[in-house]
Design a protein around this motif. Structure first.
Motif: not given
Length: 573
Positions: A510-526
């Protein structure tokens, strides 16, 4: 989900804007108790009496298969129970999920595709009949009904239902939920879901006796499994709850149920609510509300009133959803231009200023695991970059602007927020028309793609705060777009985003997943499907006889967790 909100007349909106711009326009409410420390809201209430809740709008639905917004979710905790539930606001970790009807948080199989729960002994419905695994199965299967299942989408997304299944009234029992005995329930999932113990805390997992709740049966009647039952309901006017004598507190570690009764007074003007709380006369000494209006804060000047103020930190993202299926919003450059142009500082002022709202540039709030601080559309003091926005519009072929219809709720704060956006876009030739929708039907309207306009102001709260999985997939997974109850207001359906969601969901760390969710946040905002606006807090002014005030981690705008509220003196009022 849990949509957040807030709009009304121009005069009130102007007052909100003027007063909100100054963060020192009134006392600075403290975190733990009243401003001067004279009132402790952590004192244990006495048993008995009636707590009154003063509110502007009625709840969306009493039926938990239908309701899924921040206000009604808190109400549901008084009358319904689920296999697990959010911890109470006074817990060591109030953002955690704890057992409720179940004895624990569930046991997954080795491959993660099967989860087993055991019901506690002694749990009953309001008529005294035991709550069995069959009742849990039946209640959950209602989420697939095409008319009723417009609330929480998690059951439909995670449980491996047969293709074409449409709930128990049309398709019969759901065979992928097994009930080997009266206290054991086994779920078969589409794919491993490590957080399934949190999923079963959703409203759609409320049990009901088999055969009940068809059609509109639960529009103005309910079957309680919690500490209170419905005594009377006048839509748009009042709700009265009384004790459910069949609820056994020995089976419930979350709900204290101090008051004998709850009375919800509905349909009050926001200014009227504040006036009543300021005066604190009669039964209003035993009253609470969501939050005072920004225009009221400067009037809270006496020590007695200042001592009663309490700030409830927000956890929900208020945002402007951009319908990517509508021209010209189907052009990413146009959406990016709007993100660049919006004056977020003006929206913050419209929300009440720095005491009521923190400016957002990301999708995830700081309180959600996976949050990363970034700003793809920066501007000086968050006032908007008109020049950069104009350049993108010219590139997209909209140098002269265009017309845009913005859906908003009929509440003063949202009206003010909408006008701030309207004024931000006007210099670009973007003519924003405000479409004001009644509070009681707002979410249903904007959640129906056929009724949705170009944009809408709304909000999203985490269904549990330990993971961004309850934030990004519901809002941006294009495969989850539905004809009704659609949380993906942007109607974004991007193959790369969908694939990234699948990739992260499959991660067991879950910690690794949360790190990826944070990166996806920025990908979506692009792709700019939304404009993050603010995380709003609430400043509440409980009646002086009220205690047990804690924030509800799952409620919009820093709402009060009802399960802990009670009276200092039950005889007063």
């Amino acid at each position: 989900m849990k949509r957040t909100v807030l709009a009304r007349t121009a005069a009130i909106a102007a007052a909100v804007l003027a007063l909100g711009a100054c963060s020192n326009g009134g006392p600075d409410p403290s975190e733990g108790s009243g401003q001067n420390g004279g009132v402790s809201y952590t004192d244990t209430p006495e048993n008995g009496g009636t707590v009154y809740v003063l509110q502007n709008a009625d709840f969306s639905y009493l039926d938990p298969a239908r309701g899924f917004d921040g206000g009604v979710n808190n109400f549901y905790r008084l009358v319904y129970r689920t296999l697990t539930t959010p911890a109470p606001g006074n817990a060591d970790d109030p953002s955690s999920i704890v057992p409720d009807l179940a004895t624990d948080l569930g046991t997954p199989s080795e491959d993660g595709l099967t989860w087993t729960f055991t019901l506690k002994e002694g749990v009953r419905f309001q008529d005294g009949s035991p709550i069995t695994s069959a009742d849990v199965k039946f209640g959950i299967s209602r989420a697939w009904d095409p008319e009723l299942g417009i609330g929480s989408p998690y059951a439909r997304q995670v449980i491996d239902a047969p293709e074409g299944y449409e709930g128990p009234y049309r398709s019969g029992p759901l065979e992928t939920i097994e009930t080997p005995d009266e206290r054991t329930i086994v779920f078969h999932l589409r794919e491993p879901y490590p957080e399934f113990g949190s999923v079963v805390a959703q409203n759609s997992f409320v049990p009901f006796p088999e055969g009940t709740g068809a059609g509109d049966e639960f529009i103005d009647e309910i079957i309680s499994s919690g500490p209170y039952r419905l005594d009377s309901y006048t839509p748009g006017s009042s709700i009265r709850l009384v004790r459910n004598e069949e609820w056994d507190p020995e089976t419930d570690d979350v709900r204290e149920a101090y008051p004998d009764n709850w009375e919800f007074v509905i349909g009050l003007d926001a200014a009227t609510i504040d006036e009543r709380l300021l005066a604190g006369q009669g039964n209003d000494a035993n009253a609470i509300s969501l939050t005072i209006q920004p225009a009221t804060l400067p009037r809270v000047q006496t020590p007695q009133l200042q001592e009663r103020l309490k700030r409830m930190e927000g956890i929900c993202q208020t945002y402007l959803g951009l319908n990517t299926t509508k021209e010209p919003l189907n052009d990413v450059r146009v959406r990016q231009a709007i993100n660049l142009a919006v004056d977020r500082a003006a929206v913050q002022n419209a929300s009440g200023g720095t005491q009521f709202a923190d400016i957002s540039t990301t999708i995830l709030p700081r309180t959600v695991s996976g949050y990363r601080d970034y700003d793809l559309y920066p501007s000086e003091e968050h006032r908007g970059d008109q020049e950069a926005a104009r350049a993108l519009l010219e590139e997209a072929g909209y140098a002269d602007g265009f017309d845009l219809t913005l859906d908003i709720r009929s509440q003063p704060k949202m009206q003010a927020q909408a006008e701030a956006i309207q004024q931000s876009l006007e210099p670009l030739g973007i003519n924003v028309e405000l479409n004001v929708i009644d509070v009681s039907s707002y979410y249903e309207t904007i959640g129906t793609p056929a009724l949705q306009n170009d944009a809408a102001i709304t909000g999203w709260c985490p269904d549990w705060a330990s993971s961004a999985s309850t934030f990004l997939p519901p809002l941006f997974d294009g495969r989850g777009i539905t004809d009704v109850g659609n949380p993906n207001l942007a109607q974004l359906n991007d193959e790369n985003i969908n694939a990234r969601i699948d990739e992260i969901r499959a991660m067991t760390d879950l910690d690794a997943a949360n790190e990826q969710w944070g990166l996806l946040d920025e990908e979506i905002m692009e792709l700019s499907p939304i404009v993050p606006l603010a995380v709003e807090s609430g400043i509440t002014l409980p009646g002086e006889n009220i205690t047990g005030i804690y924030a509800n981690p799952g409620s919009a705008s820093g709402g009060i967790d009802f399960v802990l509220v009670g009276l200092r003196d039950p005889e007063r009022g």
